[in-house]
Write a protein that holds these residues in place. Structure first.
Motif, PDB file in Angstrom:
ATOM      1  N   PHE A  14      -5.938  35.438   1.331  1.00  0.00           N
ATOM      2  CA  PHE A  14      -5.760  35.806   0.020  1.00  0.00           C
ATOM      3  C   PHE A  14      -4.513  35.812  -0.555  1.00  0.00           C
ATOM      4  CE2 PHE A  14      -9.978  37.694   1.000  1.00  0.00           C
ATOM      5  CZ  PHE A  14     -10.644  37.376  -0.109  1.00  0.00           C
ATOM      6  N   TYR A  15      -4.169  35.248  -1.954  1.00  0.00           N
ATOM      7  CA  TYR A  15      -3.045  35.141  -2.574  1.00  0.00           C
ATOM      8  C   TYR A  15      -3.375  36.028  -3.819  1.00  0.00           C
ATOM      9  CZ  TYR A  15       0.836  32.972  -5.012  1.00  0.00           C
ATOM     10  OH  TYR A  15       2.256  32.765  -5.617  1.00  0.00           O
ATOM     11  N   GLY A  16      -2.983  37.174  -3.760  1.00  0.00           N
ATOM     12  CA  GLY A  16      -3.104  38.134  -5.087  1.00  0.00           C
ATOM     13  C   GLY A  16      -4.535  38.544  -4.766  1.00  0.00           C
ATOM     14  N   GLU A  17      -5.731  38.173  -5.498  1.00  0.00           N
ATOM     15  CA  GLU A  17      -7.041  38.572  -5.479  1.00  0.00           C
ATOM     16  C   GLU A  17      -8.041  37.102  -5.403  1.00  0.00           C
ATOM     17  OE1 GLU A  17      -8.602  41.460  -5.859  1.00  0.00           O
ATOM     18  OE2 GLU A  17      -6.402  42.195  -5.858  1.00  0.00           O
ATOM     19  N   LYS A  18      -7.224  36.231  -5.163  1.00  0.00           N
ATOM     20  CA  LYS A  18      -7.800  34.661  -4.950  1.00  0.00           C
ATOM     21  C   LYS A  18      -7.880  34.205  -3.598  1.00  0.00           C
ATOM     22  CE  LYS A  18      -7.321  29.973  -6.885  1.00  0.00           C
ATOM     23  NZ  LYS A  18      -8.662  29.799  -6.965  1.00  0.00           N
ATOM     24  N   ALA A  19      -8.836  33.911  -3.166  1.00  0.00           N
ATOM     25  CA  ALA A  19      -9.121  33.186  -1.989  1.00  0.00           C
ATOM     26  C   ALA A  19      -8.414  31.863  -1.685  1.00  0.00           C
ATOM     27  CB  ALA A  19     -10.630  33.176  -1.626  1.00  0.00           C
ATOM     28  N   ALA A  20      -7.326  31.963  -1.100  1.00  0.00           N
ATOM     29  CA  ALA A  20      -6.646  30.730  -1.110  1.00  0.00           C
ATOM     30  C   ALA A  20      -6.405  29.703   0.236  1.00  0.00           C
ATOM     31  CB  ALA A  20      -5.081  31.287  -1.522  1.00  0.00           C
ATOM     32  N   GLY A  21      -6.984  30.541   1.215  1.00  0.00           N
ATOM     33  CA  GLY A  21      -6.769  29.551   2.505  1.00  0.00           C
ATOM     34  C   GLY A  21      -7.851  30.180   3.439  1.00  0.00           C
ATOM     35  N   PHE A  22      -8.074  29.678   4.491  1.00  0.00           N
ATOM     36  CA  PHE A  22      -9.029  29.806   5.675  1.00  0.00           C
ATOM     37  C   PHE A  22      -8.494  29.618   7.181  1.00  0.00           C
ATOM     38  CE2 PHE A  22     -12.637  28.452   8.192  1.00  0.00           C
ATOM     39  CZ  PHE A  22     -13.458  29.476   7.724  1.00  0.00           C
ATOM     40  N   ILE A  77      -4.730  25.844   3.643  1.00  0.00           N
ATOM     41  CA  ILE A  77      -4.458  26.531   2.168  1.00  0.00           C
ATOM     42  C   ILE A  77      -5.149  25.510   1.120  1.00  0.00           C
ATOM     43  CG2 ILE A  77      -2.961  27.192   0.636  1.00  0.00           C
ATOM     44  CD1 ILE A  77      -3.081  28.759   3.334  1.00  0.00           C
ATOM     45  N   ASN A  78      -5.658  25.984   0.157  1.00  0.00           N
ATOM     46  CA  ASN A  78      -5.841  25.156  -1.003  1.00  0.00           C
ATOM     47  C   ASN A  78      -5.068  24.466  -1.642  1.00  0.00           C
ATOM     48  OD1 ASN A  78      -6.851  24.266  -3.870  1.00  0.00           O
ATOM     49  ND2 ASN A  78      -7.896  26.123  -4.064  1.00  0.00           N
ATOM     50  N   PRO A  79      -5.117  23.084  -1.719  1.00  0.00           N
ATOM     51  CA  PRO A  79      -4.154  22.078  -1.986  1.00  0.00           C
ATOM     52  C   PRO A  79      -3.403  22.704  -3.395  1.00  0.00           C
ATOM     53  CG  PRO A  79      -5.852  20.839  -1.252  1.00  0.00           C
ATOM     54  CD  PRO A  79      -6.319  22.329  -1.236  1.00  0.00           C
ATOM     55  N   ASP A  80      -4.464  23.000  -4.482  1.00  0.00           N
ATOM     56  CA  ASP A  80      -3.720  23.577  -5.532  1.00  0.00           C
ATOM     57  C   ASP A  80      -2.592  24.766  -5.503  1.00  0.00           C
ATOM     58  OD1 ASP A  80      -5.374  21.733  -6.788  1.00  0.00           O
ATOM     59  OD2 ASP A  80      -6.978  23.228  -7.436  1.00  0.00           O
ATOM     60  N   LEU A  81      -2.776  25.286  -4.292  1.00  0.00           N
ATOM     61  CA  LEU A  81      -1.785  26.399  -4.199  1.00  0.00           C
ATOM     62  C   LEU A  81      -0.806  26.160  -2.972  1.00  0.00           C
ATOM     63  CD1 LEU A  81      -4.640  29.243  -4.264  1.00  0.00           C
ATOM     64  CD2 LEU A  81      -2.856  28.650  -5.935  1.00  0.00           C
ATOM     65  N   GLN A  82      -0.644  24.990  -2.434  1.00  0.00           N
ATOM     66  CA  GLN A  82       0.262  24.767  -1.509  1.00  0.00           C
ATOM     67  C   GLN A  82       1.664  24.728  -2.198  1.00  0.00           C
ATOM     68  OE1 GLN A  82      -0.934  21.401   0.601  1.00  0.00           O
ATOM     69  NE2 GLN A  82      -2.796  22.211   1.136  1.00  0.00           N
ATOM     70  N   LYS A  87       3.726  27.330  -2.270  1.00  0.00           N
ATOM     71  CA  LYS A  87       4.069  28.762  -2.784  1.00  0.00           C
ATOM     72  C   LYS A  87       4.415  29.506  -1.535  1.00  0.00           C
ATOM     73  CE  LYS A  87       0.918  28.367  -6.573  1.00  0.00           C
ATOM     74  NZ  LYS A  87       1.867  28.330  -7.842  1.00  0.00           N
ATOM     75  N   GLY A  88       4.440  29.206  -0.230  1.00  0.00           N
ATOM     76  CA  GLY A  88       4.668  29.904   0.839  1.00  0.00           C
ATOM     77  C   GLY A  88       3.457  30.858   1.520  1.00  0.00           C
ATOM     78  N   ILE A  89       2.287  30.374   0.820  1.00  0.00           N
ATOM     79  CA  ILE A  89       1.084  31.208   1.537  1.00  0.00           C
ATOM     80  C   ILE A  89       0.887  30.883   2.972  1.00  0.00           C
ATOM     81  CG2 ILE A  89      -1.343  31.425   0.994  1.00  0.00           C
ATOM     82  CD1 ILE A  89      -0.818  30.563  -2.166  1.00  0.00           C
ATOM     83  N   GLY A  90       0.995  29.469   3.269  1.00  0.00           N
ATOM     84  CA  GLY A  90       0.723  29.261   4.819  1.00  0.00           C
ATOM     85  C   GLY A  90       1.670  30.071   5.610  1.00  0.00           C
ATOM     86  N   LYS A  91       3.042  29.948   5.350  1.00  0.00           N
ATOM     87  CA  LYS A  91       4.030  30.535   6.083  1.00  0.00           C
ATOM     88  C   LYS A  91       3.666  32.308   6.351  1.00  0.00           C
ATOM     89  CE  LYS A  91       9.022  31.237   6.830  1.00  0.00           C
ATOM     90  NZ  LYS A  91      10.159  30.868   6.090  1.00  0.00           N
ATOM     91  N   SER A  92       3.489  32.743   4.861  1.00  0.00           N
ATOM     92  CA  SER A  92       3.000  34.171   4.867  1.00  0.00           C
ATOM     93  C   SER A  92       1.969  34.516   5.882  1.00  0.00           C
ATOM     94  CB  SER A  92       2.837  34.721   3.549  1.00  0.00           C
ATOM     95  OG  SER A  92       2.848  36.021   3.530  1.00  0.00           O
ATOM     96  N   ALA A  93       0.890  33.700   5.713  1.00  0.00           N
ATOM     97  CA  ALA A  93      -0.195  33.728   6.483  1.00  0.00           C
ATOM     98  C   ALA A  93      -0.237  33.767   7.935  1.00  0.00           C
ATOM     99  CB  ALA A  93      -1.408  32.926   6.064  1.00  0.00           C
ATOM    100  N   MET A  94       0.685  33.023   8.368  1.00  0.00           N
ATOM    101  CA  MET A  94       1.107  32.762   9.718  1.00  0.00           C
ATOM    102  C   MET A  94       1.697  34.146  10.232  1.00  0.00           C
ATOM    103  SD  MET A  94      -0.349  30.213  10.721  1.00  0.00           S
ATOM    104  CE  MET A  94       0.323  30.188  12.451  1.00  0.00           C
TER     105      MET A  94
END
Length: 157
Positions: free
Chosen positions: A51-59, A85-90, A92-99
């Motif tokens: 999740f990125y905030g309230e949005k499901a952003a990756g899997f 990670i959703n390409p529209d949200l790539q 933003k550091g979401i993948g790194k943070s998730a890892m």
């Protein structure tokens, strides 16, 4: 801002994003991974929503089955599969943070697990570099995957 939760069916509409041709070579879409788990009635594979905030952003999937033994001799390890990670949200550091958050998520939910393993295609340099930055090690082991040679990586917990 980034959090991990076990996948719930209501997450799926936001996870049904399209990966480009390059990304599709290297990872399965959420739909494909969930279908595989369902078909195999796999009770050792745990789908996780990023999740990125309230949005499901990756899997991704945490797989405790025997496939991990292709990468390690450690029976107390987990194999990370189908990370995207959703390409529209790539970017933003979401993948790194998730890892980075994955370590604590696994420790909290799977107390006996002491190692994370994954395989990354040698041509997927951005993912390989991300894994190195988030504490994974590559010690020279490779295998052939569905899209060519892969580096086998690990991280001790």
């Amino acid at each position: 801002m980034v959090s991990l939760q076990f996948f719930q069916p209501e997450d799926f509409p936001e996870l049904n994003y399209k990966l480009d041709e390059t990304q599709s070579q290297f990872t399965a879409k959420a739909e494909e991974a969930l279908q595989r788990i369902s078909e195999r009635q796999d009770d050792l594979a745990y789908p996780v929503t990023v999740f990125y905030g309230e949005k499901a952003a990756g899997f991704f999937v945490l797989d405790f089955g025997d496939d991990k033994l292709d990468l390690t001799d450690n029976p107390d390890s987990v194999l990370v599969r189908s990370l995207s990670i959703n390409p529209d949200l790539q970017g933003k550091g979401i993948g790194k943070s998730a890892m980075l958050k994955m370590d604590d998520f696994i420790k909290e939910n799977f107390k006996d697990c002491n190692e994370i393993v994954l395989a990354v295609n040698q041509n997927n340099t951005s993912a390989y570099e991300l894994y190195l930055k988030t504490g994974y090690f590559y010690d020279g082991k490779t295998r052939i995957g569905r899209s060519g040679p892969q580096y086998l990586m690990y991280k001790k917990l």
